[in-house]
Design a protein around this motif. Structure first.
Motif, PDB file in Angstrom:
ATOM      1  N   ILE A 164      40.361  27.325  50.602  1.00  0.00           N
ATOM      2  CA  ILE A 164      39.073  27.956  50.936  1.00  0.00           C
ATOM      3  C   ILE A 164      38.581  28.791  49.759  1.00  0.00           C
ATOM      4  N   VAL A 165      37.347  28.542  49.361  1.00  0.00           N
ATOM      5  CA  VAL A 165      36.779  29.289  48.237  1.00  0.00           C
ATOM      6  C   VAL A 165      35.610  30.130  48.751  1.00  0.00           C
ATOM      7  N   GLY A 166      35.740  31.444  48.583  1.00  0.00           N
ATOM      8  CA  GLY A 166      34.711  32.367  49.064  1.00  0.00           C
ATOM      9  C   GLY A 166      33.493  32.408  48.141  1.00  0.00           C
ATOM     10  N   PRO A 167      32.352  32.933  48.643  1.00  0.00           N
ATOM     11  CA  PRO A 167      31.111  32.948  47.858  1.00  0.00           C
ATOM     12  C   PRO A 167      31.177  33.875  46.645  1.00  0.00           C
ATOM     13  N   ASP A 168      32.115  34.810  46.672  1.00  0.00           N
ATOM     14  CA  ASP A 168      32.206  35.771  45.561  1.00  0.00           C
ATOM     15  C   ASP A 168      33.003  35.218  44.386  1.00  0.00           C
ATOM     16  N   MET A 169      33.593  34.041  44.537  1.00  0.00           N
ATOM     17  CA  MET A 169      34.498  33.550  43.485  1.00  0.00           C
ATOM     18  C   MET A 169      33.747  32.988  42.289  1.00  0.00           C
ATOM     19  N   ASP A 170      34.391  33.120  41.129  1.00  0.00           N
ATOM     20  CA  ASP A 170      33.914  32.401  39.949  1.00  0.00           C
ATOM     21  C   ASP A 170      34.226  30.920  40.198  1.00  0.00           C
ATOM     22  N   PRO A 171      33.195  30.046  40.245  1.00  0.00           N
ATOM     23  CA  PRO A 171      33.449  28.637  40.610  1.00  0.00           C
ATOM     24  C   PRO A 171      34.408  27.936  39.655  1.00  0.00           C
ATOM     25  N   LYS A 172      34.377  28.337  38.387  1.00  0.00           N
ATOM     26  CA  LYS A 172      35.254  27.665  37.425  1.00  0.00           C
ATOM     27  C   LYS A 172      36.721  28.045  37.681  1.00  0.00           C
ATOM     28  N   TYR A 214      48.428  28.916  60.161  1.00  0.00           N
ATOM     29  CA  TYR A 214      49.333  28.321  59.174  1.00  0.00           C
ATOM     30  C   TYR A 214      50.571  29.189  59.026  1.00  0.00           C
ATOM     31  N   GLY A 215      51.677  28.556  58.694  1.00  0.00           N
ATOM     32  CA  GLY A 215      52.912  29.321  58.487  1.00  0.00           C
ATOM     33  C   GLY A 215      52.900  30.086  57.185  1.00  0.00           C
ATOM     34  N   MET A 216      52.099  29.617  56.217  1.00  0.00           N
ATOM     35  CA  MET A 216      52.054  30.266  54.895  1.00  0.00           C
ATOM     36  C   MET A 216      50.597  30.304  54.423  1.00  0.00           C
ATOM     37  N   VAL A 217      50.172  31.477  53.968  1.00  0.00           N
ATOM     38  CA  VAL A 217      48.815  31.604  53.430  1.00  0.00           C
ATOM     39  C   VAL A 217      48.935  32.223  52.039  1.00  0.00           C
ATOM     40  N   SER A 218      48.389  31.544  51.062  1.00  0.00           N
ATOM     41  CA  SER A 218      48.476  32.047  49.696  1.00  0.00           C
ATOM     42  C   SER A 218      47.083  32.466  49.228  1.00  0.00           C
ATOM     43  N   VAL A 219      46.974  33.727  48.842  1.00  0.00           N
ATOM     44  CA  VAL A 219      45.665  34.266  48.451  1.00  0.00           C
ATOM     45  C   VAL A 219      45.617  34.414  46.928  1.00  0.00           C
ATOM     46  N   ASN A 220      44.669  33.733  46.320  1.00  0.00           N
ATOM     47  CA  ASN A 220      44.454  33.806  44.876  1.00  0.00           C
ATOM     48  C   ASN A 220      45.696  33.451  44.062  1.00  0.00           C
ATOM     49  N   TYR A 233      45.373  27.921  51.410  1.00  0.00           N
ATOM     50  CA  TYR A 233      45.025  28.711  50.221  1.00  0.00           C
ATOM     51  C   TYR A 233      43.687  29.401  50.481  1.00  0.00           C
ATOM     52  N   VAL A 234      43.588  30.647  50.018  1.00  0.00           N
ATOM     53  CA  VAL A 234      42.330  31.386  50.135  1.00  0.00           C
ATOM     54  C   VAL A 234      41.993  31.952  48.763  1.00  0.00           C
ATOM     55  N   TYR A 235      40.805  31.654  48.279  1.00  0.00           N
ATOM     56  CA  TYR A 235      40.352  32.221  47.007  1.00  0.00           C
ATOM     57  C   TYR A 235      39.115  33.078  47.230  1.00  0.00           C
ATOM     58  N   THR A 236      39.301  34.380  47.152  1.00  0.00           N
ATOM     59  CA  THR A 236      38.210  35.346  47.262  1.00  0.00           C
ATOM     60  C   THR A 236      38.785  36.698  46.851  1.00  0.00           C
ATOM     61  N   ARG A 262      38.044  42.396  52.854  1.00  0.00           N
ATOM     62  CA  ARG A 262      37.794  42.184  54.291  1.00  0.00           C
ATOM     63  C   ARG A 262      37.888  40.710  54.648  1.00  0.00           C
ATOM     64  N   ARG A 263      37.349  39.868  53.758  1.00  0.00           N
ATOM     65  CA  ARG A 263      37.413  38.416  54.018  1.00  0.00           C
ATOM     66  C   ARG A 263      38.879  37.946  53.955  1.00  0.00           C
ATOM     67  N   ILE A 264      39.595  38.465  52.987  1.00  0.00           N
ATOM     68  CA  ILE A 264      41.010  38.069  52.863  1.00  0.00           C
ATOM     69  C   ILE A 264      41.742  38.375  54.171  1.00  0.00           C
ATOM     70  N   TRP A 265      41.543  39.598  54.662  1.00  0.00           N
ATOM     71  CA  TRP A 265      42.288  40.008  55.859  1.00  0.00           C
ATOM     72  C   TRP A 265      41.883  39.173  57.064  1.00  0.00           C
ATOM     73  N   LYS A 266      40.576  38.938  57.182  1.00  0.00           N
ATOM     74  CA  LYS A 266      40.080  38.147  58.318  1.00  0.00           C
ATOM     75  C   LYS A 266      40.685  36.728  58.296  1.00  0.00           C
ATOM     76  N   LEU A 267      40.651  36.110  57.119  1.00  0.00           N
ATOM     77  CA  LEU A 267      41.165  34.738  57.024  1.00  0.00           C
ATOM     78  C   LEU A 267      42.676  34.701  57.230  1.00  0.00           C
ATOM     79  N   LEU A 268      43.338  35.668  56.612  1.00  0.00           N
ATOM     80  CA  LEU A 268      44.800  35.727  56.724  1.00  0.00           C
ATOM     81  C   LEU A 268      45.237  35.757  58.183  1.00  0.00           C
ATOM     82  N   ARG A 269      44.524  36.528  58.986  1.00  0.00           N
ATOM     83  CA  ARG A 269      44.895  36.654  60.396  1.00  0.00           C
ATOM     84  C   ARG A 269      44.466  35.437  61.216  1.00  0.00           C
ATOM     85  N   ALA A 270      43.330  34.841  60.830  1.00  0.00           N
ATOM     86  CA  ALA A 270      42.771  33.779  61.683  1.00  0.00           C
ATOM     87  C   ALA A 270      43.321  32.386  61.371  1.00  0.00           C
TER      88      ALA A 270
END
Ligand SMILES: NC(=O)c1ccc[n+]([C@@H]2O[C@H](COP(=O)([O-])OP(=O)(O)OC[C@H]3O[C@@H](n4cnc5c(N)ncnc54)[C@H](O)[C@@H]3O)[C@@H](O)[C@H]2O)c1
Ligand SMILES: N[C@@H](CC=O)C(=O)O
Length: 497
Positions: free
Chosen positions: A271-279, A443-449, A425-428, A432-440
């Protein structure tokens, strides 16, 4: 039985290349004369032969594990740890040979194979240490004049059935935990990649792991697993592989009520959030998708990108993907090796065709440039929807599917829209978005950035139909331990202890 020694001539230590099963400390032929040919997936050349054991030989492996269990469990934890550390050191010392064996049978690029040897060895070291910490508990007694507590005891013989995509580390992550706990094991590796398992056996023997403690059986998969699941003496089954076969083994193990651990398929959202650098996000997604040519349970299967940066993301992804080199993993500068066999190529092609026929856009992926019949050029699809196989199935190939989403609630629903629940995977950078996604995220494993998420301290495993139990980490050894409760009564005045 046929034998070929071409592979052994490439090794510093030719004895690491074995073409027999390993039962009770002996290299064993199949009594029925059945055998399987093992191919190099990059060239299609034969690299060796393995025997298929007969039913009575599989039972002999269980006899051996049963007899060895008595002595192995009786060793002190530090004595088992010494042997495991010796095994670890030998894996490190023979890293190059083990990597060559792995690349030839599995196809992954040699640097990745070296990485897997280190990864596999790291579990042996981890569990050598953890075995010394299988502490029981003291329970404050509610019974007058009694002492209550728990002991941890090895469950007994464990059967370990493993896949071809990580032929060494998927064995050591299980076997090291089981052996450290005091269990003995019967390993059934994938027929496509038996030689890494057999090299592990050779090194286990050199490390002083006694005969019967670590056995490797080879044979027709359904036949072998039926025997092992029906065996009452086998107390635990740990399986890594597809969800389809995991379900079968769970059913077969029910008759003897085994302890079952399952590490099954994944369908990871990225998952790629709107705040991320697309590259930055696109480069990370490429890394998360194409490791082991996409044949990784953690591979980013569905790439979900916020609509505001979707087009830029796709451009960078395509550019990065185009720079990947596909070829024989024994050659330098190769990023993606072959798929394991032709059926995997056909399956990947069918998934791509299905997506296109349902409206996805093929941005890149020209299969006429594939350097051989088992190779599949990386594919980028956009406009992927839940109706497509590329969304629903684990493609286990270098096929990346991208979908745009509007907001967090929509992407959560999309990400969870699968029977699988291994890794996400979560990229943002928005906390607040990280926490929301992490909880929702289910998955057994969530990797952020971070693309890298695994390693010995990690409780690896999935929810939903991605598995049962956890491997690695401080709880990985529990899969091989029973808790025995004790009540010591009539002790005199010990209340309060
Ligand atoms: N969750 C994890 O940790 C993890 C790790 C690696 C691979 N995997 C999964 O493994 C799968 C790919 O591996 P694979 O193709 O080797 O899986 P697979 O299920 O086909 O085979 C796995 C093992 O089961 C054996 N097997 C195959 N058919 C059998 C049958 N009918 N009865 C009994 N045993 C049988 C195979 O010989 C092999 O040893 C993917 O789904 C991948 O996600 C999961
Ligand atoms: N990469 C995974 C194996 C999945 O296929 C791991 O680290 O265990």
């Amino acid at each position: 039985m046929k034998l070929t020694n071409t592979l052994s001539t490439m090794l510093d230590d030719p004895r690491l290349f074995r073409q027999h099963a390993y039962v009770n400390g002996k290299w064993t032929h199949g009594d029925g004369g059945r055998e399987e040919t093992v191919f190099d997936p990059a060239t299609g050349e034969v690299i060796g032969y393995i025997p298929w054991l007969e039913a009575h030989q599989i039972r002999e492996a269980v006899d051996a594990a049963d007899a060895a269990f008595v002595h192995w469990r009786a060793l002190r934890a530090d004595e088992r740890a010494e042997r495991l550390m010796a095994w670890h050191d030998l894996l490190q010392a023979h890293r190059e040979d083990l990597a060559i064996i792995m690349t030839l049978e599995q196809g992954k690029p040699l640097p990745d194979a070296r990485g897997e040897v280190e990864y596999g060895a790291s579990f042996v070291r981890w569990f050598a240490e953890e075995g010394k910490r299988t502490f029981g508990e003291t329970i404050p007694s509610h019974i007058p004049n009694a002492a209550l507590g728990t002991l941890k005891e090895p469950v007994g013989i464990a059967t370990l059935i493993t896949p071809w995509n990580f032929p060494l580390a998927m064995i050591t992550r299980k076997a090291a935990a089981a052996l450290a706990a005091g269990c003995t094991v019967v390993v059934k590796p994938a027929g496509e990649t038996p030689f890494s398992a057999l090299a592990l056996a050779e090194l286990a023997e050199r490390a002083g792991i006694p005969a019967g403690v670590f056995n490797v059986v080879l044979g027709e998969p359904a036949e072998v697993s039926k025997i092992l699941c029906a065996e009452e003496r086998v107390k635990a089954l740990s399986f890594t592989g597809s969800t389809r076969v995991g379900r079968l083994l769970l059913e077969q193990s029910a008759q003897t009520v085994k302890r079952v651990s399952l590490e099954l398929g994944g369908n990871a959202p990225f998952i790629v959030g709107p705040d991320m650098d697309p590259k930055e996000a696109a480069f990370a997604a490429v890394a998360a998708k194409f490791q082991t040519a996409g044949q990784d349970c953690l591979a980013a299967n569905r790439i979900l990108v916020h609509e505001s940066i979707h087009d830029e993301f796709v451009e960078h992804f395509a550019e990065r993907m185009a720079a990947l080199t596909v070829g024989n993993g024994m050659e330098s500068e190769v990023d993606l090796g072959p798929l394991i066999h032709r059926q995997a190529v056909d399956k990947a092609a069918a998934i791509v065709d299905d997506a296109i026929s349902r409206g996805a856009t093929l941005v890149a992926g020209d299969q006429t440039r594939a350097p051989g019949e088992n190779f599949f050029m990386p594919v980028l699809l956009t406009g992927v929807t839940p109706q497509m196989k590329v969304w629903r199935e684990e493609n286990f190939a270098p096929v990346a599917g991208v979908t745009a989403y509007r907001d967090d609630d929509e992407v959560i629903e999309m990400a969870n829209d699968t029977e699988y629940g291994l890794a996400a995977y979560v990229y943002t950078h928005d906390i607040r978005r990280i926490w929301k996604l992490l909880r929702a995220l289910e998955y057994g494993m969530v990797s952020v950035n971070s693309v890298k998420m695994t390693g010995p301290p990690v409780p690896f495993g999935g929810v939903k139909q991605s598995g049962l139990g956890r491997e690695g980490g401080i709880t990985g050894i529990d899969e091989y331990l029973e808790t025995k409760y004790y009540c010591l009564g009539a002790l005199g005045s010990v209340s309060g202890s």
